[in-house]
Structures are given as C-alpha cells and as structure tokens.
Write a protein that holds these residues in place. Structure first.
Motif, mmCIF file in Angstrom:
data_model
loop_
_atom_site.group_PDB
_atom_site.id
_atom_site.type_symbol
_atom_site.label_atom_id
_atom_site.label_comp_id
_atom_site.label_asym_id
_atom_site.label_seq_id
_atom_site.Cartn_x
_atom_site.Cartn_y
_atom_site.Cartn_z
ATOM 1 N N ALA A 1 -0.054 11.789 0.488
ATOM 2 C CA ALA A 1 1.293 11.321 0.165
ATOM 3 C C ALA A 1 2.292 11.724 1.245
ATOM 4 O O ALA A 1 3.138 10.923 1.648
ATOM 5 C CB ALA A 1 1.717 11.879 -1.197
ATOM 6 N N GLY B 1 6.363 4.607 -4.587
ATOM 7 C CA GLY B 1 5.680 3.322 -4.434
ATOM 8 C C GLY B 1 5.102 2.857 -5.745
ATOM 9 O O GLY B 1 5.756 2.938 -6.792
ATOM 10 N N CYS C 1 1.844 9.485 4.328
ATOM 11 C CA CYS C 1 2.290 8.117 4.068
ATOM 12 C C CYS C 1 3.816 8.033 4.006
ATOM 13 O O CYS C 1 4.429 7.122 4.566
ATOM 14 C CB CYS C 1 1.682 7.603 2.760
ATOM 15 S SG CYS C 1 -0.097 7.293 2.870
ATOM 16 N N ARG D 1 -0.704 -6.859 -7.068
ATOM 17 C CA ARG D 1 -0.013 -5.976 -6.128
ATOM 18 C C ARG D 1 1.430 -6.416 -5.859
ATOM 19 O O ARG D 1 2.334 -5.589 -5.777
ATOM 20 C CB ARG D 1 -0.750 -5.972 -4.796
ATOM 21 C CG ARG D 1 -2.027 -5.178 -4.787
ATOM 22 C CD ARG D 1 -2.729 -5.353 -3.439
ATOM 23 N NE ARG D 1 -3.896 -4.517 -3.366
ATOM 24 C CZ ARG D 1 -3.867 -3.245 -2.979
ATOM 25 N NH1 ARG D 1 -2.744 -2.693 -2.625
ATOM 26 N NH2 ARG D 1 -4.970 -2.545 -2.964
ATOM 27 N N ALA E 1 -5.836 0.229 1.108
ATOM 28 C CA ALA E 1 -4.687 0.998 0.659
ATOM 29 C C ALA E 1 -4.205 1.985 1.704
ATOM 30 O O ALA E 1 -3.109 2.493 1.613
ATOM 31 C CB ALA E 1 -5.043 1.762 -0.627
ATOM 32 N N SER F 1 2.831 2.998 -9.091
ATOM 33 C CA SER F 1 2.589 4.112 -10.001
ATOM 34 C C SER F 1 1.186 4.005 -10.588
ATOM 35 O O SER F 1 0.509 2.985 -10.455
ATOM 36 C CB SER F 1 3.617 4.088 -11.139
ATOM 37 O OG SER F 1 3.351 2.999 -12.006
ATOM 38 N N ASN G 1 0.829 -1.203 0.000
ATOM 39 C CA ASN G 1 0.000 0.000 0.000
ATOM 40 C C ASN G 1 0.867 1.258 0.000
ATOM 41 O O ASN G 1 2.078 1.194 -0.244
ATOM 42 C CB ASN G 1 -0.963 -0.040 1.191
ATOM 43 C CG ASN G 1 -0.231 -0.263 2.502
ATOM 44 O OD1 ASN G 1 0.852 0.291 2.717
ATOM 45 N ND2 ASN G 1 -0.800 -1.079 3.365
ATOM 46 N N ARG G 2 0.263 2.388 0.304
ATOM 47 C CA ARG G 2 0.965 3.674 0.170
ATOM 48 C C ARG G 2 2.006 3.896 1.253
ATOM 49 O O ARG G 2 2.782 4.842 1.169
ATOM 50 C CB ARG G 2 -0.068 4.815 0.183
ATOM 51 C CG ARG G 2 -0.865 4.891 -1.118
ATOM 52 C CD ARG G 2 -2.135 5.727 -0.961
ATOM 53 N NE ARG G 2 -1.913 7.108 -0.623
ATOM 54 C CZ ARG G 2 -1.774 8.098 -1.516
ATOM 55 N NH1 ARG G 2 -1.812 7.828 -2.797
ATOM 56 N NH2 ARG G 2 -1.603 9.332 -1.115
ATOM 57 N N PRO H 1 6.606 2.256 -0.443
ATOM 58 C CA PRO H 1 7.736 3.186 -0.259
ATOM 59 C C PRO H 1 8.687 2.733 0.852
ATOM 60 O O PRO H 1 9.909 2.896 0.723
ATOM 61 C CB PRO H 1 7.051 4.512 0.107
ATOM 62 C CG PRO H 1 5.691 4.408 -0.479
ATOM 63 C CD PRO H 1 5.317 2.956 -0.372
ATOM 64 N N ASP I 1 -3.687 3.379 -4.965
ATOM 65 C CA ASP I 1 -2.430 2.879 -4.394
ATOM 66 C C ASP I 1 -1.232 3.724 -4.816
ATOM 67 O O ASP I 1 -0.168 3.653 -4.192
ATOM 68 C CB ASP I 1 -2.176 1.437 -4.862
ATOM 69 C CG ASP I 1 -3.134 0.452 -4.227
ATOM 70 O OD1 ASP I 1 -3.552 0.686 -3.088
ATOM 71 O OD2 ASP I 1 -3.443 -0.559 -4.884
ATOM 72 N N ALA I 2 -1.358 4.488 -5.893
ATOM 73 C CA ALA I 2 -0.192 5.190 -6.438
ATOM 74 C C ALA I 2 0.319 6.229 -5.453
ATOM 75 O O ALA I 2 -0.461 6.965 -4.831
ATOM 76 C CB ALA I 2 -0.574 5.859 -7.766
ATOM 77 N N VAL I 3 1.623 6.278 -5.294
ATOM 78 C CA VAL I 3 2.239 7.245 -4.381
ATOM 79 C C VAL I 3 3.705 7.421 -4.781
ATOM 80 O O VAL I 3 4.312 6.520 -5.382
ATOM 81 C CB VAL I 3 2.122 6.764 -2.908
ATOM 82 C CG1 VAL I 3 2.989 5.546 -2.660
ATOM 83 C CG2 VAL I 3 2.449 7.877 -1.934
#
Ligand SMILES: [Zn+2]
Length: 372
Positions: A293, A176, A296, A186, A288, A178, A141-142, A146, A171-173
C-alpha cells in the motif's frame, strides 16, 4: 496580482497577537511570517479580523476600501498583503476561480484547502483550469484508483478510470477500491472510489475520438503497449508499480518530447536482449500491480504532482523525458533520464539518422542512469 484578484489566506494560517498593539501572521513553521505593529489602540483587533476575513471573496481593492472604513492605514494593510504573498501565506483567486467553485456551501468547504493549494501552485486561475480539465486513468488498480481520487480531490473536473473485468480482493487499497468491491465491475467500483473523494466530479468517459488533457497508464508494463495507446494521440504519463519499484514517467507530449519508444530503444542499446524480455513482460498478468500500500500510494502521489504540473502549466514536470523511481524504505523519487533516441524520429523535423560509424558522444548522464 491585480486589484481585481481576490486574496485568500491559506487555511490554517495562524493569526497571533505578539502584544496588545501588534499582530503576527504565520511564522510558526519556518516561514518568516509577517508582523504588523505597533498599531494605534484598538487597531490590532481590526487588523487580525481583516486577515482572518481574507477568504477569496473580495477583491484587493475592496479589502483596502474596507480597511479605510475601519480606520486602518491602507498603506500598512497593503504592505501586510504584500508580505503575506511573498511568504506564500496568501494566494490570489481570479474571478474565473470563483465562478468555477461550487455554489454548495458544503462543497466549497470541502474544496477550500485544495483551491488554495491549486492557486498557490499554478497561480490565479489554476482552479478554474483544473475544473475544465479531463484526465483518463487506464487501469483500475492499486495505483490508478487512488490517483484518480487524488486528481478529483485536487480539482480536476473530469476523471474517468477505464478498465474491464471484475475487481479482485487484491485490488483493495487505502483510498482506492475496498474489500467490498470484490466481484464488482472494476469501472463501477473505481467510479465509486473517486466519487467518495470528490462527489461533484464528472466520471463519464470522453466522447469517441476526443483525447483527454492527459492519459495516465497505470498497468505494470503499459509502456510496452503500442503508442499511442488505444488510438489516443495526446499527452500520456506512465505511473505504475513494477515489483519493488514505483515508476512515474516518462510524461510524453507527442511531437515535443521523447516518447515511450525512445526509452525502449535506449534499453535495447544497453541490452540487445531487451526486446525478447519485454515481449514476455507485455503478456497479460499481474493486472492489479503487486506493490504494498505504501509503495502504491507514494507512486500515486508522485504521479499526482506530475499530472498537476502538466495541467497547471506552471512548471516543467520532472517526468518529461525521465522516470521518477521510488524504492523502499524511504520511497523518495529518484530521476532517471530517457532523452530522445536518435533512431526513433518521433519529433517533427527529426528523421532517424543513418547508422553511426562508431559510439557517439553524449552530453550529460548516460540514458537510463539514475541522477543525483
Ligand atoms: Zn521516440
């Protein structure tokens, strides 16, 4: 430090000329720096070259021998190295750190700053120890992805992110998954994100029955799962976002520290209705994590420090028997203590005591209250 350790000047350390006969190393960002001089004519250039050449490839003994060959005073050079170590500008790699480094020049260049950071934080050998460490991150997850990427970039040799299902747009971050990962499995998308940060990392899951050096739980209420999670009995750390709060901790070393159940029992002491509420939080949903951002990533970065402190063994992680909580706008972590609960009996030699006749006296802050 021994003569066989290999001094490495931290990348980016300035090596300056105060005047034609004197050299200053560091001293530009609040650290004291080290000045050498006045030196004999021509020696300042040789000293500056020697310092710039401290790349961790030669032993201290070899560096001093090279100084003598260049007609430099080995006592002056020795004092310079000592001053740089004391100021944190110089770290000493062990032979194991060098052996653990990639033979590829490109990979060595990528890792150089992180090798220095690892040895600076954990002492000689820290890079080698991280290279053989294995961390499993539960939750692509976010926060989890990362964090996994940061762990790999920080030298952890084996980083596996486990999850199920397909990635969604939310989920994009940064750092992490995209936007292009939407719809992909996942685990595969997470593996690609970690590989982007550290191409040489081992992404494989651990063999059945073996525990990682640390399991990181990144789902919002994974602390409510039965512990040990998924049958693992090794150390585990919560790192997640719950609504507006980033939560890192507790870091649990089974048998030695308070466990996740201890924290739940303290919550129940404070609010007898907590188990009923927790049962609803435990229901699947918000897989997620909903944090922005910045929250997270701040949570992932705070968790990174705790994981590395645990792996390096150089300092007691602040998340032992505590949570570190981050809130906007400053996102600075504040600590909330969760000591062992007397009714849990999770540590060897302890047994749940009989029900107390009255309120017990405790030293220190009440469990679950923010400190500082
Ligand atoms: Zn416990």
């Amino acid at each position: 430090m021994t003569d066989s350790d290999r001094p490495l000047l931290l990348p980016g350390t300035p090596v300056l000329r105060v005047d034609p006969a004197s050299v200053q190393v560091g001293g530009t960002d609040g650290d004291p720096g080290v000045q050498v001089g006045p030196l004999p004519p021509g020696a300042a250039d040789a000293v500056a070259a020697l310092v710039r050449g401290l790349d961790g490839g030669r032993t201290t003994r070899a560096v001093l021998a090279g100084a003598v060959a260049d007609a430099l005073d080995p006592v002056v050079v020795g004092e310079l190295l000592t001053g740089l170590r004391a100021g944190g500008r110089l770290v000493d790699l062990s032979t194991a750190d060098l052996v653990a480094s990639s033979p590829s020049p490109a990979a060595r260049a990528r890792d150089a700053a992180d090798v220095a950071a690892a040895v600076g934080a954990g002492g000689a050998g820290a890079w080698a120890r991280r290279r053989v460490a294995a961390v499993v991150v539960d939750g692509a997850n976010r926060v989890g992805v990362p964090l996994a990427a940061l762990l790999a970039a920080s030298g952890v040799g084996r980083v596996h992110v486990r999850d199920r299902g397909a990635a969604v747009a939310a989920d994009a971050v940064v750092g992490g998954l995209s936007a292009a990962d939407e719809g992909r499995p996942r685990t595969l998308a997470a593996a690609d994100a970690v590989r982007r940060a550290a191409p040489g990392v081992d992404l494989r899951p651990l063999p059945a029955g073996s525990a990682p050096d640390l399991l990181v739980l990144t789902r919002p209420w994974s602390a409510l799962d039965p512990v040990p999670v998924h049958g693992e009995r090794g150390p585990h750390l919560v790192a997640t976002v719950r609504g507006p709060v980033g939560v890192v901790g507790p870091l649990v070393v089974p048998g030695r520290t308070a466990c996740l159940r201890c924290a739940q029992l303290h919550r129940t002491d404070a609010d007898p209705g907590w188990p009923a509420l927790a049962g609803q939080l435990h229901a699947p949903g918000d897989p997620a994590g909903a944090g922005g951002a910045a929250l997270c990533l701040a949570t992932a970065l705070t968790a990174l420090g705790q994981v590395l402190a645990h792996l390096d063994g150089s300092a007691a992680p602040a998340a032992l028997e505590a949570t570190l909580e981050l809130r906007a706008p400053d996102l600075l972590p504040r600590r909330r203590g969760w000591p062992p609960h007397p009714a849990c009996g999770c540590r060897p030699g302890t047994r749940p005591p009989p029900a107390p006749a009255g309120p017990s006296r405790r030293a220190g802050p009440r469990p679950g209250t923010l400190e500082g």
